[in-house]
Design an enzyme around this catalytic site. Sequence first.
Site, short mmCIF file in Angstrom:
data_model
loop_
_atom_site.label_atom_id
_atom_site.label_comp_id
_atom_site.label_asym_id
_atom_site.label_seq_id
_atom_site.Cartn_x
_atom_site.Cartn_y
_atom_site.Cartn_z
N ASP A 10 -7.07 4.63 -3.98
CA ASP A 10 -6.52 5.37 -5.12
C ASP A 10 -7.62 5.74 -6.11
O ASP A 10 -7.67 6.86 -6.61
CB ASP A 10 -5.45 4.51 -5.79
CG ASP A 10 -4.92 5.15 -7.06
OD1 ASP A 10 -4.24 6.19 -6.97
OD2 ASP A 10 -5.19 4.61 -8.15
N GLU A 14 -4.02 6.59 1.04
CA GLU A 14 -5.01 6.02 0.12
C GLU A 14 -5.79 4.90 0.79
O GLU A 14 -7.01 4.77 0.59
CB GLU A 14 -4.31 5.50 -1.13
CG GLU A 14 -3.79 6.61 -2.04
CD GLU A 14 -3.03 6.07 -3.24
OE1 GLU A 14 -2.92 6.81 -4.24
OE2 GLU A 14 -2.52 4.93 -3.17
N ASP A 18 0.71 5.68 0.28
CA ASP A 18 -0.06 4.44 0.23
C ASP A 18 -0.99 4.31 1.44
O ASP A 18 -2.14 3.90 1.31
CB ASP A 18 0.88 3.23 0.17
CG ASP A 18 1.68 3.18 -1.12
OD1 ASP A 18 1.35 3.89 -2.06
OD2 ASP A 18 2.67 2.41 -1.16
N GLU A 28 -5.43 0.11 -0.36
CA GLU A 28 -4.71 1.14 -1.12
C GLU A 28 -5.21 1.21 -2.55
O GLU A 28 -5.42 2.29 -3.11
CB GLU A 28 -3.22 0.85 -1.08
CG GLU A 28 -2.37 1.75 -1.96
CD GLU A 28 -1.04 1.12 -2.31
OE1 GLU A 28 -0.44 1.57 -3.31
OE2 GLU A 28 -0.61 0.18 -1.61
#
Length: 238
Positions: free
Chosen positions: A54, A126, A123, A50
């Site tokens: 991101d 990502e 989450d 994650e």
Amino acid sequence: MATRKLTGEALAVELKSVTGHLFRDHARLRRALTHASARGSTGSDYERLEFLGDRVLGLVIADLLFNAYPDAAEGELSLRLNALVNAETLAEIAEEIGLPNLIHAGGEIRSMEGRKRVNLRADALESLIAALYLEGGIEAAQNFILRYWEPRSKALREARRDAKTALQEWGHQAAAATPIYAMESREGPDHDPVFTISVTIGEFEPGRGVGRSKREAEQAAATALLLREGVWEKKDVQ
């Protein structure tokens, strides 16, 4: 959120149509969709992925906006980026591609509602982006991101933004400050008043606006400041 029990190979096939990539590392793909509540004795979940996803998403979206809006100031680009990478947008895309049903999570997590539910989906998306990047490189990740985010970036171009909201978001970015509105004058009869309101944010010069109501004048003041600082262009104001 009912998790579908799929083998790694079946999961890869399931995601090929939405990602454009057939995953070969089934263990990583499974980890990318495993919440900490269901990691078991392996200790493997998507938290590290994650983190990477991101950053990959942010880079691709920043590049997209940089090229799509060659005359936009940094403040405007930041506002657009924030709208495209926030949890609500990611959760919406996760829902669109059917990701929630593929997330492996504990029963108490799958039944979450509200903000926690949104964050879980964001989450996991990502994390999936990170898995794409690690296996297929930036091109694979970029192809997937542009497929779902580019139409949304174009929609932002047409959307009329609320000036007060835009100013508040930009203020946090540019000055770590919240806009402060003050009424400078109220003129005219009670049945037809005219308000003049100023807005200050950090050390920037105030913006001023006039309207038939306090709200209208506040919106005008926010718009004036956004235009002056180059966050908005005149074409952004209808």
